[in-house]
Design a protein around this motif. Structure first.
Motif, PDB file in Angstrom:
ATOM      1  N   GLU A 236      -1.521  10.161  -5.317  1.00 25.48           N
ATOM      2  CA  GLU A 236      -1.276   8.848  -5.913  1.00 25.48           C
ATOM      3  C   GLU A 236      -1.518   7.780  -4.853  1.00 25.48           C
ATOM      4  O   GLU A 236      -1.061   7.911  -3.726  1.00 25.48           O
ATOM      5  N   ARG A 237      -2.227   6.729  -5.248  1.00 31.71           N
ATOM      6  CA  ARG A 237      -2.473   5.617  -4.323  1.00 31.71           C
ATOM      7  C   ARG A 237      -2.273   4.312  -5.083  1.00 31.71           C
ATOM      8  O   ARG A 237      -2.829   4.113  -6.153  1.00 31.71           O
ATOM      9  N   THR A 238      -1.461   3.412  -4.522  1.00 33.14           N
ATOM     10  CA  THR A 238      -1.171   2.115  -5.117  1.00 33.14           C
ATOM     11  C   THR A 238      -1.486   1.024  -4.115  1.00 33.14           C
ATOM     12  O   THR A 238      -1.123   1.129  -2.937  1.00 33.14           O
ATOM     13  N   ARG A 239      -2.152  -0.027  -4.599  1.00 34.09           N
ATOM     14  CA  ARG A 239      -2.447  -1.197  -3.769  1.00 34.09           C
ATOM     15  C   ARG A 239      -2.067  -2.437  -4.567  1.00 34.09           C
ATOM     16  O   ARG A 239      -2.320  -2.492  -5.783  1.00 34.09           O
ATOM     17  N   GLY A 240      -1.475  -3.417  -3.910  1.00 41.28           N
ATOM     18  CA  GLY A 240      -1.098  -4.633  -4.611  1.00 41.28           C
ATOM     19  C   GLY A 240      -1.088  -5.836  -3.685  1.00 41.28           C
ATOM     20  O   GLY A 240      -0.907  -5.703  -2.476  1.00 41.28           O
ATOM     21  N   ILE A 241      -1.310  -7.013  -4.266  1.00 45.89           N
ATOM     22  CA  ILE A 241      -1.152  -8.280  -3.548  1.00 45.89           C
ATOM     23  C   ILE A 241      -0.270  -9.167  -4.414  1.00 45.89           C
ATOM     24  O   ILE A 241      -0.287  -9.070  -5.642  1.00 45.89           O
ATOM     25  N   TYR A 242       0.519 -10.013  -3.769  1.00 43.47           N
ATOM     26  CA  TYR A 242       1.461 -10.833  -4.528  1.00 43.47           C
ATOM     27  C   TYR A 242       1.797 -12.120  -3.785  1.00 43.47           C
ATOM     28  O   TYR A 242       1.592 -12.241  -2.575  1.00 43.47           O
ATOM     29  N   GLY A 243       2.336 -13.048  -4.545  1.00 47.96           N
ATOM     30  CA  GLY A 243       2.831 -14.296  -3.985  1.00 47.96           C
ATOM     31  C   GLY A 243       3.891 -14.875  -4.911  1.00 47.96           C
ATOM     32  O   GLY A 243       3.825 -14.701  -6.135  1.00 47.96           O
ATOM     33  N   GLN A 244       4.886 -15.533  -4.345  1.00 48.98           N
ATOM     34  CA  GLN A 244       5.922 -16.190  -5.137  1.00 48.98           C
ATOM     35  C   GLN A 244       6.373 -17.461  -4.422  1.00 48.98           C
ATOM     36  O   GLN A 244       6.487 -17.478  -3.206  1.00 48.98           O
ATOM     37  N   THR A 245       6.587 -18.511  -5.208  1.00 49.66           N
ATOM     38  CA  THR A 245       7.065 -19.774  -4.659  1.00 49.66           C
ATOM     39  C   THR A 245       8.281 -20.243  -5.450  1.00 49.66           C
ATOM     40  O   THR A 245       8.397 -19.980  -6.645  1.00 49.66           O
TER      41      THR A 245
ATOM     42  N   TYR B 186       0.851  -1.177   0.000  1.00 53.39           N
ATOM     43  CA  TYR B 186       0.000   0.000   0.000  1.00 53.39           C
ATOM     44  C   TYR B 186       0.895   1.239   0.000  1.00 53.39           C
ATOM     45  O   TYR B 186       1.857   1.316   0.770  1.00 53.39           O
ATOM     46  N   GLU B 187       0.594   2.184  -0.880  1.00 54.77           N
ATOM     47  CA  GLU B 187       1.321   3.456  -0.905  1.00 54.77           C
ATOM     48  C   GLU B 187       0.329   4.579  -1.143  1.00 54.77           C
ATOM     49  O   GLU B 187      -0.535   4.481  -2.006  1.00 54.77           O
ATOM     50  N   ASP B 188       0.451   5.641  -0.365  1.00 53.48           N
ATOM     51  CA  ASP B 188      -0.402   6.817  -0.495  1.00 53.48           C
ATOM     52  C   ASP B 188       0.510   8.032  -0.472  1.00 53.48           C
ATOM     53  O   ASP B 188       1.216   8.265   0.510  1.00 53.48           O
ATOM     54  N   GLY B 189       0.520   8.799  -1.561  1.00 51.74           N
ATOM     55  CA  GLY B 189       1.359   9.983  -1.644  1.00 51.74           C
ATOM     56  C   GLY B 189       0.565  11.176  -2.130  1.00 51.74           C
ATOM     57  O   GLY B 189      -0.321  11.047  -2.965  1.00 51.74           O
ATOM     58  N   HIS B 190       0.859  12.339  -1.591  1.00 54.63           N
ATOM     59  CA  HIS B 190       0.177  13.570  -2.000  1.00 54.63           C
ATOM     60  C   HIS B 190       0.968  14.771  -1.505  1.00 54.63           C
ATOM     61  O   HIS B 190       1.755  14.661  -0.569  1.00 54.63           O
ATOM     62  N   ASN B 191       0.757  15.914  -2.165  1.00 55.36           N
ATOM     63  CA  ASN B 191       1.382  17.117  -1.623  1.00 55.36           C
ATOM     64  C   ASN B 191       0.555  17.611  -0.443  1.00 55.36           C
ATOM     65  O   ASN B 191      -0.667  17.528  -0.448  1.00 55.36           O
ATOM     66  N   ILE B 192       1.240  18.093   0.580  1.00 60.53           N
ATOM     67  CA  ILE B 192       0.558  18.482   1.819  1.00 60.53           C
ATOM     68  C   ILE B 192       0.498  19.998   1.990  1.00 60.53           C
ATOM     69  O   ILE B 192       0.076  20.478   3.017  1.00 60.53           O
TER      70      ILE B 192
END
Length: 171
Positions: free
Chosen positions: A64-73, A33-39
């Protein structure tokens, strides 16, 4: 003139890592999860041709807001058959979703305070123009690696990566 920027970003990435099947399977799973903005407002002034043409930016907003889910084996194939010692199979997947917005208010006091934010959309309220959008996509990886005796590695890999969209505001 002056330039002033204050940007804030918050990120978090919880993960679960481990082994299974007698140590032959290694895995990682998690989220991002990432949330960025000018303040604060981002005003600036640019003097072109020794002040004959001046650009004033009264404000700019970013988000800008980014959300992700992941998996690796990674599976050591000697767990299936001892003659496959040194050969491993890696698989991975990620889903990412992005939202973004941008706004800018810009004008020229040397040209009768003409708005300079988006061509063809004059006049604008307070010379402010804003855009927003969203994108999402998948990434994946699939590979085989073989650890030769000594320190050599031979591998084959295929994958696809997600590239987020966006826009470049016009002036």
């Amino acid at each position: 003139g002056g330039w002033h920027t204050q940007v804030g970003t918050y990120t978090e990435e919880p993960q679960l890592q481990g082994e299974a099947l007698g140590g032959n399977l290694r895995f990682t799973a998690g989220g991002y999860y990432e949330d960025g903005h000018n303040i604060a407002p981002q005003p600036y002034e640019v003097d072109v041709n020794q002040g004959r043409f001046i650009i004033q930016q009264a404000n700019q907003t970013n988000s800008e807001r980014t959300r992700g889910i992941y998996g690796q084996t990674t599976y050591n194939l000697q767990g299936l058959w001892s003659r496959l010692s040194g050969l491993s199979l890696t698989t991975g997947y990620r889903y990412t979703s992005d939202n973004y917005s941008y706004g800018i208010g810009s004008y020229s006091p040397t040209k009768g305070n003409a708005c300079l934010t988006s061509a063809g959309t004059y006049p604008q309220v307070n010379c402010f123009s804003a855009e927003s959008g969203s994108n999402s996509g998948n990434s994946w990886t699939l590979g085989l690696d073989y650890h030769l005796p000594g320190n050599s590695l031979v591998y084959i890999r295929s994958g696809r990566g997600y590239v987020p969209g966006g826009f470049n505001p016009s002036f």
